[in-house]
Design an enzyme around this catalytic site. Structure first.
Site, mmCIF file in Angstrom:
data_model
loop_
_atom_site.group_PDB
_atom_site.id
_atom_site.type_symbol
_atom_site.label_atom_id
_atom_site.label_comp_id
_atom_site.label_asym_id
_atom_site.label_seq_id
_atom_site.Cartn_x
_atom_site.Cartn_y
_atom_site.Cartn_z
ATOM 1 C CG ASN A 7 -1.879 1.263 1.443
ATOM 2 O OD1 ASN A 7 -1.818 2.034 0.220
ATOM 3 N ND2 ASN A 7 -2.404 1.257 2.638
ATOM 4 N NE ARG A 90 -5.956 1.101 -0.332
ATOM 5 C CZ ARG A 90 -6.095 3.047 1.079
ATOM 6 N NH1 ARG A 90 -4.621 3.349 1.181
ATOM 7 N NH2 ARG A 90 -6.985 2.926 1.068
ATOM 8 C CG HIS A 179 -13.188 3.096 3.666
ATOM 9 N ND1 HIS A 179 -14.305 4.430 4.175
ATOM 10 C CD2 HIS A 179 -12.166 3.704 3.400
ATOM 11 C CE1 HIS A 179 -13.388 4.901 4.348
ATOM 12 N NE2 HIS A 179 -11.800 4.362 4.018
ATOM 13 N NE ARG A 240 -10.170 12.171 4.416
ATOM 14 C CZ ARG A 240 -9.955 10.878 4.038
ATOM 15 N NH1 ARG A 240 -11.484 9.765 3.413
ATOM 16 N NH2 ARG A 240 -9.409 10.131 4.186
ATOM 17 C CD GLU A 383 -9.454 -1.403 3.656
ATOM 18 O OE1 GLU A 383 -8.049 -0.541 5.372
ATOM 19 O OE2 GLU A 383 -9.445 -0.760 2.965
#
Ligand code: AMP
Length: 395
Positions: A7, A90, A179, A240, A383
């Site tokens: 990743n 990823r 996601h 965020r 993940e």
């Protein structure tokens, strides 16, 4: 087969080496400050953690160091690089081109590059990671797993914004969702736990971490999700803002004498529960502050919960019902209070919340009563394992 999962960010690189037969993590770690000075944290399973400052002028140097650690006589977990059967990468944005994971051929990499515009901070970094691995392991098959792919099943009513259609046609401005690897992994696991086929379930997955999104999964497919063109839309997150009236941008820009990029920087990095509380983006800190009487921290938590509650209601409406509400990621898995605050709003849907069962962190568990019409549960996401599984399936 042993699968290396990568990743890659602009100055960091996370990795896990996973044995796909046992699904065990053999080693994992993180390279940070790539291109600055370089710092590696390497954790081989069953051995001591290694932390070192090491020169990492670029991502190829970082990957090289990771491979060296994986095969190191003392800190390593494999005898030679030949043991790595595949690499799973990823990739943040696959645009409309990638609705599934794919083997990374030259042509595929060119297509990914075309999506750079849509994720200028992430996709170029992902491609750099791919190229670094290809340089050092030219004969090992590589697979790209996209954050957006799972949501490509969304119907147009979910993905279109109410703006001139030509912006979609000319510039691909639409909702993509993110996601996806996590929402897919969790919704599949929900079906297993329920002993049902994914086609027979309506599931709402709440991925509540520092970045947070909710996904409506019907017939095993994403039919709507809270993140949009970028991961800024939807829930109020760690830093965020989530949804807001776009007119705020111009208004704040004028008042604060900022340009659009600077306002977006504020909305991405200085907003969310961090901005509201002015204390922290971490829910452990927020609860501790709220307990001490800090009103802003308390309100930040309540605003977060309120937005989650709204989205769950919206997605129950979109699917005309819901069978399972699943919580995952840092907050979803560990924060019993947030789960309780959210699920206490869900009586109207037929959720009977069990406060006793809910008192735990980080495990797979059902938190509704046995006679609850809608099942509420916690499913830890993974993940990296999802990427490893996709990779094995394709090579
Ligand atoms: P993630 O992005 O999935 O790694 O989630 C990170 C966030 O999860 C942190 O910023 C915290 O807000 C939250 N978190 C992690 N552990 C806990 C915990 N034990 N209790 C409450 N919140 C937690």
């Amino acid at each position: 087969m042993k699968v290396l999962v990568i990743n890659c960010g602009s100055s960091s690189l996370k990795y896990q080496l996973i044995d796909s037969e046992t699904e065990q993590v053999l080693a994992k770690g993180l390279c940070e400050r790539i291109g600055i000075d370089g710092c590696l944290t390497h954790k081989p399973t069953g051995k001591d953690k290694v932390e070192m400052n090491a020169d990492m002028p670029n991502h190829t140097a970082a990957v090289s160091l990771v491979l060296q650690q994986l095969t190191d006589a003392k800190n390593g977990v494999i005898a030679s690089l030949d043991e790595i059967g595949a690499v799973g990468h990823r990739i943040v944005h696959g645009g409309e081109k990638f609705a599934a994971s794919t083997v990374l051929t030259e042509e595929v990499c060119k297509e990914i590059e075309k999506c750079n515009d849509l994720a200028p901070l992430h996709n170029p970094a992902n491609l750099i990671g791919i190229n670094a691995c290809k340089e050092l392991m030219p004969n090992v098959p590589m697979v790209g797993v996209f954050d957006t792919a799972f949501h490509q099943t969304m119907p147009d009513v979910s993905y279109l914004y109410g703006i001139p259609y030509e912006y979609y046609e000319k510039y691909a401005v639409r909702r993509y969702g993110f996601h996806g690897t996590s929402h897919s992994f969790v919704s599949k696991r929900v079906a297993e736990i329920m002993g049902k086929k994914p086609e027979d379930l309506k599931t709402i997955v709440c991925h509540l971490g520092n970045g947070a999104s909710i996904c409506a999964v019907q017939n095993g497919k994403s039919v709507d999700t809270s993140m949009g063109f970028t991961p800024l839309e939807g829930l109020v997150m760690g830093t965020r803002s989530g949804d807001l009236d776009p007119a705020v941008l111009e208004y704040v820009a004028k008042k604060e004498n900022l340009n659009i990029s600077e306002v977006l920087q504020v909305l991405n990095k200085k907003s969310g529960v961090q901005g509201l509380s002015q204390v922290s983006s971490d829910f452990r800190d927020l609860h501790a502050e709220a307990d001490k009487g800090n009103k802003k921290a308390e309100v930040a938590v309540e605003v977060f919960v309120h937005r989650v509650v709204k989205y769950i209601g919206a997605y129950a409406a979109v699917m005309n019902g819901v069978d399972v509400i699943a919580f995952t990621a840092g907050i979803g898995e560990n924060d019993a209070l947030i789960r309780e605050m959210v699920l206490n709003h869900m009586g109207y849907l037929g959720v009977k919340f069990d406060a006793e069962k809910n008192k735990f962190a980080g495990e797979e568990r059902i938190v509704s009563t046995d006679d609850s019409k809608v099942v509420a549960m916690v499913v830890p996401t993974n993940e990296e394992l999802a990427i490893a599984r996709e990779t094995v399936a394709l090579v």
